[in-house]
Design a protein around this motif. Structure first.
Motif: not given
Ligand SMILES: NC(=O)c1ccc[n+]([C@@H]2O[C@H](COP(=O)([O-])OP(=O)(O)OC[C@H]3O[C@@H](n4cnc5c(N)ncnc54)[C@H](O)[C@@H]3O)[C@@H](O)[C@H]2O)c1
Length: 682
Positions: A267-268, A288, A291, A357-358, A360, A368, A416-417, A447, A569
């Motif tokens: 939910l980041g 899920a 945090n 989840t992040s 990268h 986590y 999801y990249g 994706y 991507r």
């Molecule tokens: N939304 C899109 O279109 C898009 C496109 C390409 C890539 N991404 C990728 O998505 C990822 C997330 O980006 P973000 O900005 O939201 O990052 P972020 O770090 O803000 O959010 C990720 C969230 O995942 C949670 N998390 C980590 N491990 C977990 C687990 N095992 N179970 C449940 N929750 C868990 C963390 O607490 C965090 O809040 C990045 O790697 C980003 O590059 C997103």
């Protein structure tokens, strides 16, 4: 002189008396003040960038200080050197906090900006929007999003850039070297007013630690995609893109979203868009998040409907929603692996699955481990990184095993990249394809490979955005109506292949006002192809000419058809081997710049990391003039068709269709088409 030694003399030379009151315009025109402003306290109620890695040697630290001080007159050096050294020691970077302006940081009505060039004023507006406290992630460190996506590296660069913009004419171009304004150079009225490069490195110096080092030295920066190009518009962009992805994922499995279940995590920053997008698409979303603070924020914002902490209750709630085809988003406060495993035990049918989840950033809080509390994990990653890494990899293996159980029962899972498949494979998880082909090494697609690439990018559909420079919500509403009217006219004669994309975007623009996604400037995004982008822009320009609306800035996300070469991507659905080349992105920015863009940008690393991608974009001011009409047609046609031609040459069928169609419309377009080889010859 030993620059690390404190001397008494540094005390108080030339402080600006706090009583002098300057207007906003005067402050912009002043640039770097001629008298030192008072030092600013470190505000703890603001979200600050984390302390960066200690990477410079003592000699390099001296160089970083020397580099920072060259923005200021020598008489200030003795005082500033101590302050900058303290910033470097405490934060790993020199931000020059003292020079943060006192006026409110936000996009103003374009008429409020001082200057001789309307185009330059539009750029000032966009820069301020990217640093607005409501928009930027770490506003005092000039970071817009993604943790390190910088507009500038320090406040001197900001002040100097704004000054240059306020004095330049339409016969000059400002060159921006990774946040540093190199200067104004004579050019001509059709040239871009600003040319931006961010993080352009000699290829061998493009590893993550190179960013740490050269950024700390103050000679380069990470511009992300739209931060360093002044084109970020808040979370709206990501909600739209995620909605399109979820809708098309359901189409991929031939199922209506109503009553369908989408399971994912995070939910980041970007991932938090998923439950909102799930609601707009019309499905049940289970997401899920480990945090509790972040979970609460998203719930308070209304981006997720309910929070559950008990898995049995969650299962009962999902079953009920499936029975009644309720549109609802449910956060599970806990680890995503628990959800996948529990839903398997309960035999709950998951239609679509993904993960955000992040990954990268797997070893420093991006992912986590299961079975360990959030707090314990945070301690372990700092105090026992080796054990933490083991736990993360163990979790990834369990995560993939649970997903596999569901996909065997029919779940459609996509990456999801976020490097999920890459990190899972490194952890030895069962994610590799049994019959790998070049570009399809994993069992699951990304994706872009399955959804965005073949359904959107290959046909030229990508994230077209605009900002109303008057700052008036009425203008935004009128532009929404204009865009909707144009798309509704176009859909009458659109070929079957793109009908669905047209319909989705008409539906989006109709609901745009009610989804209330505007944060900062009055901005909007939708997906359109070359023809749609040109027609909408042309209609805006006419409305500006007729005095119906004020001037409009056009732009796009770099996550698009032509702007970005990113092998895992944006260009992951290119299978001719060229996904590791970056000619397309470079051609794009060069081509845009001589076809009428108001500003152009080219970056290293946006979205997936330094060294992993080259991405570029543009901004264009529509002011109602005939010149703007000419420029928009020339530039937008190229900006989209450049990428389609490359996708077509890679034998992507949608792109072959789209480029042939473009050639029919424009006889001056002649693109080399691929011949297809009969596989039986091999
Ligand atoms: N939304 C899109 O279109 C898009 C496109 C390409 C890539 N991404 C990728 O998505 C990822 C997330 O980006 P973000 O900005 O939201 O990052 P972020 O770090 O803000 O959010 C990720 C969230 O995942 C949670 N998390 C980590 N491990 C977990 C687990 N095992 N179970 C449940 N929750 C868990 C963390 O607490 C965090 O809040 C990045 O790697 C980003 O590059 C997103």
């Amino acid at each position: 002189m030993n620059i690390f030694k404190t001397t008494k003399k540094q005390a108080t030379i030339n402080k600006q008396p706090s009583t002098i009151i300057m207007t906003f315009q005067e402050q912009i025109q002043q640039g770097i003040p001629s008298q030192l402003p008072q030092p600013k306290p470190y505000e703890t109620n603001i979200n600050h960038a984390p302390k960066r890695k200690e990477i410079l040697t003592d000699e390099e630290k001296k160089l970083a200080l020397k580099n920072a001080l060259r923005y200021f007159e020598p008489k200030f050096h003795a005082e500033l050197i101590q302050e900058f050294k303290k910033e470097l020691d405490e934060f790993g970077r020199i931000y020059m906090y003292r020079f943060r302006p006192d006026y409110e940081m936000k996009a103003r009505d374009i008429a409020e900006y001082p200057g001789k060039s309307e185009q330059a004023k539009a750029i000032m507006l966009m820069i301020q929007n990217n640093l607005d406290y409501a928009v930027a992630q770490h506003p005092h460190e000039l970071i817009t999003y993604g943790g390190n996506g910088a507009v500038f590296s320090n406040w001197a660069q900001y002040l100097l850039t704004m000054k240059y913009l306020s004095e330049m004419t339409d016969e000059q171009t400002l060159t921006m070297y990774s946040g540093h304004p190199m200067g104004l150079f004579p050019s001509h009225k059709d040239a871009p007013r600003v040319v931006v490069t961010n993080g352009m490195m000699i290829p061998n110096y493009s590893k993550p630690d190179d960013w740490e080092k050269f950024n700390a030295l103050g000679v380069t920066q990470y511009g992300q995609m739209t931060a360093g190009s002044y084109m970020y518009i808040g979370p709206q962009g990501i909600v739209h893109g995620t909605t399109i992805t979820v809708l098309n994922a359901f189409r991929k499995i031939n199922k209506e979203p109503q009553g369908g279940l989408f399971v994912t995590s995070g939910l980041g920053g970007m991932s938090g868009a998923q439950p909102k997008a799930g609601n707009i698409a019309g499905c049940i979303t289970v997401i899920a998040e480990v945090n509790p603070k972040i979970t609460k924020i998203r719930h308070d914002q209304g981006w997720v409907n309910e929070i559950h902490e008990n898995l049995d209750e969650l299962v009962a709630r999902v079953k009920k929603a499936q029975e009644t085809q309720e549109v609802v988003s449910l956060a599970y406060l806990g680890n995503i692996v628990e959800v996948w495993e529990k839903f398997d035990q309960e035999n709950l049918r998951i239609d679509i699955g993904s993960d955000q989840t992040s990954l990268h950033n797997p070893w420093a809080g991006g992912y986590y481990p299961v079975g360990i509390s959030f707090e314990e994990s945070n301690i372990m990653m700092a105090e026992n990184p080796e054990l933490f890494k083991e736990k993360v990899q163990e979790t990834l293996r369990r995560h993939a095993a649970a997903i596999n159980k569901h996909t065997e029962k029919g779940t459609y899972f996509f990456d999801y990249g976020n490097a999920f498949l890459l990190e899972a494979s490194r952890a030895g998880a069962d994610v590799m394809s049994e019959n790998p082909t070049l570009g399809r090494e994993f069992k699951f697609p990304s994706y872009v490979q399955d959804i965005m690439g073949p359904m959107c990018f290959d046909y030229g559909f990508g994230p077209f955005r605009w900002v109303c420079t008057s700052g008036k919500p009425e203008d935004l509403q009128k532009t929404d109506e204009i865009a909707c009217r144009v798309l509704e006219e176009m859909i009458q004669n659109s070929p079957e292949e793109i009908q669905q994309q047209m319909k989705d975007n008409i539906q989006w623009i109709k609901g745009a006002q009610e989804n209330k996604l505007v944060v900062g400037s009055q901005a909007r995004i939708l997906y359109a192809d070359a023809e749609g982008r040109m027609k909408i822009a042309e209609a805006f320009n006419k409305a500006i000419k007729n005095g119906e609306i004020g001037a409009v800035v056009l732009g796009r996300d770099h996550h698009d058809v032509s702007g970005t070469d990113s092998p895992y991507r944006e260009t992951s659905n290119i299978y001719d081997g060229s996904r590791f080349t970056a000619d397309m992105a470079i051609h794009n920015v060069i081509g845009d710049s001589f076809r009428g863009a108001t500003w152009v940008s080219i970056h290293n690393g946006g979205g997936v990391g330094w060294g992993e991608v080259i991405n570029g974009g543009f901004g264009m001011l529509l002011d109602g003039s005939d010149d703007a009409d000419r420029r928009l047609k020339s530039m937008l046609f190229w900006d989209v068709n450049n990428g389609i031609s490359r996708r077509s040459w890679a034998r992507n069928e949608g792109a072959v269709f789209a480029i042939k169609r473009a050639m029919e419309v424009e006889p001056n377009l002649k693109v080399t088409l691929p011949n297809f080889v009969d596989d039986s010859l091999f």
